[in-house]
Motif scaffolding. Structure first.
Motif, short mmCIF file in Angstrom:
data_model
loop_
_atom_site.label_atom_id
_atom_site.label_comp_id
_atom_site.label_asym_id
_atom_site.label_seq_id
_atom_site.Cartn_x
_atom_site.Cartn_y
_atom_site.Cartn_z
N LYS A 38 -90.45 23.19 -22.76
CA LYS A 38 -91.25 24.40 -23.49
C LYS A 38 -92.60 23.81 -23.30
O LYS A 38 -93.57 24.65 -23.05
CB LYS A 38 -91.06 24.37 -24.90
N ARG A 98 -75.83 10.49 -32.31
CA ARG A 98 -74.59 11.32 -32.95
C ARG A 98 -75.04 12.71 -33.27
O ARG A 98 -74.32 13.17 -34.13
CB ARG A 98 -73.97 10.41 -34.05
N TYR A 101 -89.19 4.84 -29.97
CA TYR A 101 -88.18 4.76 -28.75
C TYR A 101 -89.13 4.78 -27.54
O TYR A 101 -88.52 4.13 -26.74
CB TYR A 101 -87.31 6.20 -29.02
N ALA A 127 -91.27 7.60 -35.37
CA ALA A 127 -90.05 7.08 -34.67
C ALA A 127 -89.86 7.43 -33.20
O ALA A 127 -89.55 6.45 -32.53
CB ALA A 127 -88.67 7.67 -35.39
N ASP A 147 -78.72 6.01 -33.84
CA ASP A 147 -78.67 7.06 -34.72
C ASP A 147 -78.59 6.45 -36.29
O ASP A 147 -78.10 5.40 -36.62
CB ASP A 147 -77.35 7.95 -34.64
N1 LIG Z 1 -81.09 23.90 -27.78
C1 LIG Z 1 -81.36 23.04 -28.41
O1 LIG Z 1 -80.35 22.52 -28.99
C2 LIG Z 1 -82.81 22.10 -28.18
C3 LIG Z 1 -83.80 22.49 -27.62
C4 LIG Z 1 -84.70 21.96 -27.58
C5 LIG Z 1 -85.10 20.70 -28.45
N2 LIG Z 1 -84.12 20.38 -29.14
C6 LIG Z 1 -84.36 19.16 -30.03
O2 LIG Z 1 -83.42 18.30 -29.90
C7 LIG Z 1 -83.25 17.51 -31.23
C8 LIG Z 1 -81.89 17.19 -31.31
O3 LIG Z 1 -81.30 18.43 -31.83
P1 LIG Z 1 -79.71 18.47 -32.48
O4 LIG Z 1 -79.38 19.94 -32.68
O5 LIG Z 1 -78.68 17.69 -31.83
O6 LIG Z 1 -80.02 18.00 -34.01
P2 LIG Z 1 -78.95 17.37 -35.04
O7 LIG Z 1 -79.66 17.41 -36.38
O8 LIG Z 1 -77.58 17.77 -34.74
O9 LIG Z 1 -79.10 15.74 -34.42
C9 LIG Z 1 -80.35 14.80 -34.80
C10 LIG Z 1 -79.80 13.50 -34.93
O10 LIG Z 1 -80.76 12.48 -34.78
C11 LIG Z 1 -80.71 11.51 -35.85
N3 LIG Z 1 -81.95 10.87 -36.24
C12 LIG Z 1 -82.81 11.35 -37.08
N4 LIG Z 1 -83.73 10.50 -37.13
C13 LIG Z 1 -83.48 9.41 -36.18
C14 LIG Z 1 -84.28 8.45 -35.87
N5 LIG Z 1 -85.33 7.83 -36.39
N6 LIG Z 1 -83.47 7.34 -35.13
C15 LIG Z 1 -82.19 7.82 -34.49
N7 LIG Z 1 -81.64 8.99 -34.86
C16 LIG Z 1 -82.13 9.71 -35.61
C17 LIG Z 1 -79.96 12.41 -36.91
O11 LIG Z 1 -79.13 11.35 -37.61
C18 LIG Z 1 -79.13 13.21 -36.00
O12 LIG Z 1 -77.60 12.77 -35.84
C19 LIG Z 1 -84.12 18.04 -32.18
O13 LIG Z 1 -85.25 17.39 -32.42
C20 LIG Z 1 -84.18 19.47 -31.45
O14 LIG Z 1 -85.33 20.28 -32.07
C21 LIG Z 1 -82.79 20.97 -29.32
#
Ligand SMILES: NC(=O)c1ccc[n+]([C@@H]2O[C@H](COP(=O)([O-])OP(=O)(O)OC[C@H]3O[C@@H](n4cnc5c(N)ncnc54)[C@H](O)[C@@H]3O)[C@@H](O)[C@H]2O)c1
Length: 383
Positions: free
Chosen positions: A357, A12, A175, A171, A61
């Motif tokens: 990356k 989510r 997974y 965590a 989530d």
């Molecule tokens: N361009 C990008 O958006 C990009 C690029 C590289 C990496 N990422 C990585 O992708 C990930 C997601 O980014 P986002 O913008 O969607 O962040 P976000 O904060 O919108 O979403 C993260 C989700 O993970 C859930 N969560 C946290 N801990 C959890 C757990 N233990 N089990 C299940 N769910 C859990 C949260 O409730 C939240 O809904 C981040 O780690 C981010 O660094 C994003």
């Protein structure tokens, strides 16, 4: 290929919600395929690659905010078109029914029980939808770096620690463990430790499943992967490369914690030094700016020397919607890892370095070289 499950840890979150909404929109004929690498003109055709219409989504989530609401929030933030959440309301609600609130939440007393529950949720999803295979994709919040622990050294050590209840597994690694244990491929789109514990590499080999990571390459590092090889090829000497990243959204808020940001900074740092072959000074910052909403800005400042020591500077600014950049790559990766699994490939997939990356299993960072690796991997049947 039959139907393929995409089980998202962090289902989510912004990236996952954008990926799911995008796939549903394309399927309904409401959006085109711009941004999907696997759909680019001239990308090798491969019949084991599942179609977008064959992807079935579910996940875990910790947040209970439903996908329908998350899609509205993303539309308000300008990430997805305004009318899309209403037009896809029924489809989004149906996917949300396959998202379990909970997962690796650190609250369950027994580690064995946490892993058993996650694996059981994934297996139940596979059975419920009659899926050929499932790929587990970690898009949950980034974790702080994981220190090396003796109980993670080998699969036997890890299994013993799980049995004794003494295991402390982050965590992201839970997974990855549960995915492998359930016979699923795995993608880590985050810089968290995920599958990068030696014990988990052993488990993936034992269960004959493929995996890819780490940390999606969508902004500053994407540009570095193009520009650093240019400096190397033109034999220009880079003296410094400084970077400032301003992030809004949930990811930005999470990375406001310096310990957590350390994971992201580590995964961003390797590329320049490894490409140029010498250490390059320069501070690298990630800062949270709430008012940016779902947008991010990267500003980089590079000093370099040319012929006869002439001193010059390159600066660039990259502004984008984080999740719009990341979401199509999540869909590409799920399809490619599913295809590799179907083709009998097991273990790490360095051929997917183009997306990351900090790619597992290779130190090739040059984007053009990574793209060639990807194309020949697909052209040869993802084996
Ligand atoms: N361009 C990008 O958006 C990009 C690029 C590289 C990496 N990422 C990585 O992708 C990930 C997601 O980014 P986002 O913008 O969607 O962040 P976000 O904060 O919108 O979403 C993260 C989700 O993970 C859930 N969560 C946290 N801990 C959890 C757990 N233990 N089990 C299940 N769910 C859990 C949260 O409730 C939240 O809904 C981040 O780690 C981010 O660094 C994003």
């Amino acid at each position: 290929m039959g139907r393929t499950g995409v089980w998202l840890a962090g289902a989510r979150g912004s990236v996952a919600s954008t990926a799911i909404t995008g796939a549903l929109a394309i399927r309904a004929g409401l959006a085109d395929r711009v941004g999907l690498v696997s759909e680019a003109p001239g990308f090798p055709a491969f019949d084991l690659l599942p179609g977008l219409a064959d992807l079935v989504f579910g996940g875990h989530d910790l947040s209970g905010v439903p996908l329908t609401k998350r899609a509205q929030q993303l539309a308000q933030a300008g990430v997805i078109p305004a009318g899309l959440p209403a037009r896809l309301h029924g489809e989004l609600a149906a996917v949300d029914a396959d998202i379990t609130t909970g997962g690796a939440d650190g609250r369950t007393r027994s580690p064995a029980e946490t892993l058993r529950r996650i694996s059981a949720d994934i297996a139940a999803f596979r059975d419920r939808h009659g899926l050929d295979r499932v790929v587990v994709v970690n898009v949950a919040s980034t974790e702080p770096p994981t220190p090396a622990r003796p109980e993670h050294a080998t699969l036997a050590d890890l299994t013993r620690a799980i049995g004794l209840g003494t295991m402390v597994l982050p965590a992201s690694a839970c997974y990855a463990y549960a995915a492998f244990d359930a016979g699923c491929g795995h993608v880590d789109f985050t810089p968290s430790i995920g599958a990068r514990l030696p014990a988990l590499a052993e488990l993936a080999r034992e269960r004959a499943v493929p995996y890819a990571g780490s940390d999606g390459k969508t902004g500053e590092t994407l540009l570095k992967a193009v520009l650093a090889p240019m400096f190397a090829g033109r034999h220009l000497h880079v003296g410094s490369w400084s970077g400032t990243n301003l992030l809004g959204g949930g990811d930005g808020a999470n990375l406001a914690d310096p310990q957590t940001a350390a994971s992201k900074l580590e995964s961003k740092r390797r590329l320049v030094d490894e490409t140029l072959g010498y250490p390059v000074e320069g501070p690298l910052h990630i800062d949270y700016v709430a008012d940016l909403g779902e947008q991010k800005t990267a500003w980089d400042h590079v000093t370099f020397q040319g012929f006869l020591g002439a001193r010059m500077t390159l600066q660039f600014t990259w502004q984008g919607y984080d999740s719009a950049l990341a979401a199509p790559l999540v869909l590409d990766l799920a399809r490619l890892v599913a295809a590799a699994h179907a083709a009998g490939r097991a273990g790490p997939l360095p051929e997917l370095a183009y997306f990351f990356k900090d790619p597992i299993g290779t130190s090739v960072h040059d984007l053009a070289a990574q793209y060639d690796m990807l194309r020949s991997f697909v052209a040869q049947g993802c084996t």
